[in-house]
Write a protein that holds these residues in place. Sequence first.
Motif, PDB file in Angstrom:
ATOM      1  N   SER A 106      -4.725   3.877   4.472  1.00 51.62           N
ATOM      2  CA  SER A 106      -5.865   3.408   3.700  1.00 51.62           C
ATOM      3  C   SER A 106      -5.543   3.448   2.210  1.00 51.62           C
ATOM      4  O   SER A 106      -5.151   4.495   1.675  1.00 51.62           O
ATOM      5  N   VAL A 107      -5.712   2.302   1.558  1.00 52.11           N
ATOM      6  CA  VAL A 107      -5.476   2.185   0.117  1.00 52.11           C
ATOM      7  C   VAL A 107      -6.829   2.249  -0.584  1.00 52.11           C
ATOM      8  O   VAL A 107      -7.753   1.504  -0.236  1.00 52.11           O
ATOM      9  N   GLY A 108      -6.953   3.112  -1.572  1.00 51.26           N
ATOM     10  CA  GLY A 108      -8.254   3.397  -2.186  1.00 51.26           C
ATOM     11  C   GLY A 108      -8.741   2.322  -3.127  1.00 51.26           C
ATOM     12  O   GLY A 108      -8.953   2.586  -4.321  1.00 51.26           O
ATOM     13  N   VAL A 109      -8.985   1.125  -2.603  1.00 52.67           N
ATOM     14  CA  VAL A 109      -9.411   0.010  -3.454  1.00 52.67           C
ATOM     15  C   VAL A 109     -10.922   0.010  -3.694  1.00 52.67           C
ATOM     16  O   VAL A 109     -11.428  -0.833  -4.445  1.00 52.67           O
ATOM     17  N   GLY A 110     -11.633   0.941  -3.072  1.00 53.61           N
ATOM     18  CA  GLY A 110     -13.079   0.982  -3.259  1.00 53.61           C
ATOM     19  C   GLY A 110     -13.505   1.680  -4.527  1.00 53.61           C
ATOM     20  O   GLY A 110     -14.703   1.788  -4.802  1.00 53.61           O
ATOM     21  N   TYR A 111     -12.551   2.148  -5.294  1.00 50.16           N
ATOM     22  CA  TYR A 111     -12.855   2.886  -6.523  1.00 50.16           C
ATOM     23  C   TYR A 111     -12.176   2.217  -7.719  1.00 50.16           C
ATOM     24  O   TYR A 111     -11.075   1.686  -7.610  1.00 50.16           O
ATOM     25  N   GLN A 130      -3.718  -6.321  -3.065  1.00 51.21           N
ATOM     26  CA  GLN A 130      -2.519  -7.116  -2.750  1.00 51.21           C
ATOM     27  C   GLN A 130      -1.695  -6.425  -1.665  1.00 51.21           C
ATOM     28  O   GLN A 130      -1.151  -7.087  -0.770  1.00 51.21           O
ATOM     29  N   ILE A 131      -1.603  -5.101  -1.751  1.00 48.84           N
ATOM     30  CA  ILE A 131      -0.854  -4.351  -0.734  1.00 48.84           C
ATOM     31  C   ILE A 131      -1.539  -4.463   0.616  1.00 48.84           C
ATOM     32  O   ILE A 131      -0.893  -4.667   1.649  1.00 48.84           O
ATOM     33  N   ILE A 132      -2.862  -4.354   0.647  1.00 44.60           N
ATOM     34  CA  ILE A 132      -3.599  -4.489   1.903  1.00 44.60           C
ATOM     35  C   ILE A 132      -3.368  -5.860   2.518  1.00 44.60           C
ATOM     36  O   ILE A 132      -3.176  -6.005   3.742  1.00 44.60           O
ATOM     37  N   ALA A 133      -3.352  -6.880   1.659  1.00 44.35           N
ATOM     38  CA  ALA A 133      -3.165  -8.247   2.158  1.00 44.35           C
ATOM     39  C   ALA A 133      -1.747  -8.494   2.669  1.00 44.35           C
ATOM     40  O   ALA A 133      -1.524  -9.423   3.450  1.00 44.35           O
ATOM     41  N   SER A 136      -0.976  -5.836   7.922  1.00 46.56           N
ATOM     42  CA  SER A 136      -2.157  -5.332   8.629  1.00 46.56           C
ATOM     43  C   SER A 136      -2.119  -3.823   8.845  1.00 46.56           C
ATOM     44  O   SER A 136      -3.116  -3.251   9.303  1.00 46.56           O
ATOM     45  N   VAL A 137      -1.002  -3.183   8.508  1.00 49.05           N
ATOM     46  CA  VAL A 137      -0.924  -1.731   8.643  1.00 49.05           C
ATOM     47  C   VAL A 137      -1.766  -1.040   7.581  1.00 49.05           C
ATOM     48  O   VAL A 137      -2.068   0.151   7.691  1.00 49.05           O
ATOM     49  N   PHE A 138      -2.195  -1.798   6.553  1.00 47.69           N
ATOM     50  CA  PHE A 138      -3.023  -1.256   5.479  1.00 47.69           C
ATOM     51  C   PHE A 138      -4.479  -1.669   5.660  1.00 47.69           C
ATOM     52  O   PHE A 138      -4.778  -2.756   6.165  1.00 47.69           O
ATOM     53  N   THR A 139      -5.373  -0.804   5.217  1.00 53.96           N
ATOM     54  CA  THR A 139      -6.793  -1.100   5.233  1.00 53.96           C
ATOM     55  C   THR A 139      -7.438  -0.303   4.100  1.00 53.96           C
ATOM     56  O   THR A 139      -6.737   0.392   3.344  1.00 53.96           O
ATOM     57  N   TYR A 140      -8.736  -0.407   3.989  1.00 55.39           N
ATOM     58  CA  TYR A 140      -9.486   0.523   3.125  1.00 55.39           C
ATOM     59  C   TYR A 140     -10.613   1.109   3.948  1.00 55.39           C
ATOM     60  O   TYR A 140     -11.463   0.389   4.479  1.00 55.39           O
ATOM     61  N   LEU A 181       5.010   3.284  10.203  1.00 50.36           N
ATOM     62  CA  LEU A 181       5.565   3.914   8.999  1.00 50.36           C
ATOM     63  C   LEU A 181       6.665   3.036   8.407  1.00 50.36           C
ATOM     64  O   LEU A 181       6.785   2.920   7.179  1.00 50.36           O
ATOM     65  N   GLU A 182       7.447   2.417   9.271  1.00 50.17           N
ATOM     66  CA  GLU A 182       8.470   1.493   8.779  1.00 50.17           C
ATOM     67  C   GLU A 182       7.834   0.302   8.074  1.00 50.17           C
ATOM     68  O   GLU A 182       8.346  -0.166   7.041  1.00 50.17           O
ATOM     69  N   GLN A 183       6.721  -0.192   8.606  1.00 45.34           N
ATOM     70  CA  GLN A 183       6.013  -1.302   7.958  1.00 45.34           C
ATOM     71  C   GLN A 183       5.473  -0.883   6.591  1.00 45.34           C
ATOM     72  O   GLN A 183       5.513  -1.659   5.621  1.00 45.34           O
ATOM     73  N   ILE A 184       4.940   0.341   6.518  1.00 47.94           N
ATOM     74  CA  ILE A 184       4.435   0.844   5.239  1.00 47.94           C
ATOM     75  C   ILE A 184       5.569   0.921   4.222  1.00 47.94           C
ATOM     76  O   ILE A 184       5.432   0.486   3.067  1.00 47.94           O
ATOM     77  N   ALA A 185       6.707   1.476   4.643  1.00 50.44           N
ATOM     78  CA  ALA A 185       7.863   1.604   3.741  1.00 50.44           C
ATOM     79  C   ALA A 185       8.340   0.231   3.285  1.00 50.44           C
ATOM     80  O   ALA A 185       8.642   0.027   2.097  1.00 50.44           O
ATOM     81  N   GLU A 186       8.404  -0.713   4.206  1.00 49.88           N
ATOM     82  CA  GLU A 186       8.872  -2.064   3.863  1.00 49.88           C
ATOM     83  C   GLU A 186       7.932  -2.737   2.868  1.00 49.88           C
ATOM     84  O   GLU A 186       8.370  -3.404   1.936  1.00 49.88           O
ATOM     85  N   ALA A 187       6.633  -2.541   3.057  1.00 51.00           N
ATOM     86  CA  ALA A 187       5.663  -3.166   2.163  1.00 51.00           C
ATOM     87  C   ALA A 187       5.684  -2.540   0.769  1.00 51.00           C
ATOM     88  O   ALA A 187       5.452  -3.227  -0.237  1.00 51.00           O
ATOM     89  N   LEU A 188       5.966  -1.238   0.695  1.00 56.22           N
ATOM     90  CA  LEU A 188       5.959  -0.551  -0.600  1.00 56.22           C
ATOM     91  C   LEU A 188       7.302  -0.623  -1.316  1.00 56.22           C
ATOM     92  O   LEU A 188       7.382  -0.352  -2.520  1.00 56.22           O
ATOM     93  N   LEU A 189       8.354  -0.980  -0.583  1.00 59.26           N
ATOM     94  CA  LEU A 189       9.691  -0.982  -1.163  1.00 59.26           C
ATOM     95  C   LEU A 189       9.811  -1.832  -2.434  1.00 59.26           C
ATOM     96  O   LEU A 189      10.485  -1.421  -3.385  1.00 59.26           O
ATOM     97  N   PRO A 190       9.171  -3.017  -2.506  1.00 58.98           N
ATOM     98  CA  PRO A 190       9.280  -3.797  -3.755  1.00 58.98           C
ATOM     99  C   PRO A 190       8.750  -3.063  -4.985  1.00 58.98           C
ATOM    100  O   PRO A 190       9.123  -3.398  -6.117  1.00 58.98           O
ATOM    101  N   TYR A 191       7.876  -2.077  -4.773  1.00 59.02           N
ATOM    102  CA  TYR A 191       7.311  -1.325  -5.896  1.00 59.02           C
ATOM    103  C   TYR A 191       8.103  -0.040  -6.177  1.00 59.02           C
ATOM    104  O   TYR A 191       7.813   0.657  -7.151  1.00 59.02           O
TER     105      TYR A 191
END
Length: 510
Positions: A106-111, A130-133, A136-140, A181-191
């Motif tokens: 969960s990414v804290g985009v509600g704040y 943008q990360i959530i989009a 699909s492993v991400f949500t809020y 977890l691999e999907q999370i790492a792959e999505a965050l790797l560009p950052y």
Amino acid sequence: MKKWLIIILILITGTTMEGKIRRPAVAGQFYAGSQKQLLTDVVGCYEASKDIRPMQRVQAVIVPHAGYVFSGATAASAFSCIDSSAQYEHIFLLGPSHHVWLDKASVGVGYDAYNTPLGNVKVDAELGRQIIASNSVFTYEERAHNKEHCLEVQLPLLQYHFKEMPPIVPIVIATQNWQKLEQIAEALLPYFNEKNLFVISSDFSHYPSYKDAQQVDGATGEAIMTGSVLKFVEALEKNENLGIRNLDTSACGEAAIAVLLMMTEDSKGIQIHHVRYCNSGDSQYGGHDRVVGYHAFAFTREEKGARVPTVPAFEEGEKPSTSEKASAVAEEPGFTLTDADKAALKEIARESIRLSFFGRNYKPENLSPTLKQKCGAFVSLHKHGRLRGCIGHFGEDHTLGEIVAQMARAAAFEDPRFDSVRQSELEDIDIEISVLTPMRRIKSLDEFVLGKHGIYIRKGWRSGTYLPQVADEVNWSKEEFVSHCAAEKAGIGWNGWKDAELYVYEAIVF
């Protein structure tokens, strides 16, 4: 009437004209609720870490998230590795969910901001969306954030440390599914680059006895130092199979640490530094029957063009000479080591390795005046005559005693050519130390004395070295010695040294 409606709305929802504010969930519990007392406590945490010097290009830290009286100083030790004037674009905060299970992150985009008694910390909600989009492993899910303490407790320490606090991207990982977890790492790797700082929030062993915690946390910490996510997971499994009484987990932030290690394995030039270890039993408020362990790590990026590298000195299979000739290398005028100094350095090296198995960072004390001088050193480890690890540092930024302690630990656990030294091997490990005199730049090979001088070559961001004693093992001319170093160590080609910067130094080997 309208004014009172606005006030009531703010009290209920935390929403202001500036957006929705995430109010503190554990102020007054994990850390002080008043600004004045919190500042006093935070200053105390950093005061306990005043021996920690900033590192260059810190990419990530692993920090504990217990109450400040237990782990605040350990967390501050990791943050102290970061230059307080560093200007990151974002701080990515990753930690475990203690309250909800989503099988996602969960990414804290509600704040629009997280609030602490020290003020508001901006959330980059747009980047979070943008990360959530992206996957699909991400949500809020607000429930994953509104009571979660693991990210919140880091904020006052970060607010105090940074001269300019960057916006945060809070991510609560509520899954342990490996593929996710691999999907999370792959999505965050560009950052995962030098523009951003990643703060990984995790405590370690939960509820074993004091001594058992040292054993368990030592094994977990050693696995993290390898940089291998598989070795990290294997260590957790081995700990679980030990049958240790009351051991609930070896790392509550297992998922967040795994994501970090997945990213570091896909990134070049990452070095891992163990900063500090303690457990709750070390606090005046904690007992020894049931404790929680706390590690602090810093992950740095190798700096291109660095003048003072920490590098392996020898190729696998090479054996630095311990002959009388090498031991009698001419010493820099005014700098000598007594037999007692040499014995003390050997003991420092061995003790630094030994304590690392228990998750402790050894800091030598009661050094002689000579060992308090600042100079470089290499530590070489051999097992049954074969090289087992060798790491050195040319910088004159730490005392000789501190450098030897750091390089011994690095040679045992960070030399990329070898597996980490195991505790069962320590009795069979021979330690050789090469204390380096200050480097001196030369203009031609006429100033280089084969067998007496080590050579350090730098060209652009590439560099390499051979210690003086390497000459004892080969039958090379002076020019061949330098050419081999240029080609095989610096990677600039056989003749690359001819337009590179050349430095010489001497070594006291024992």
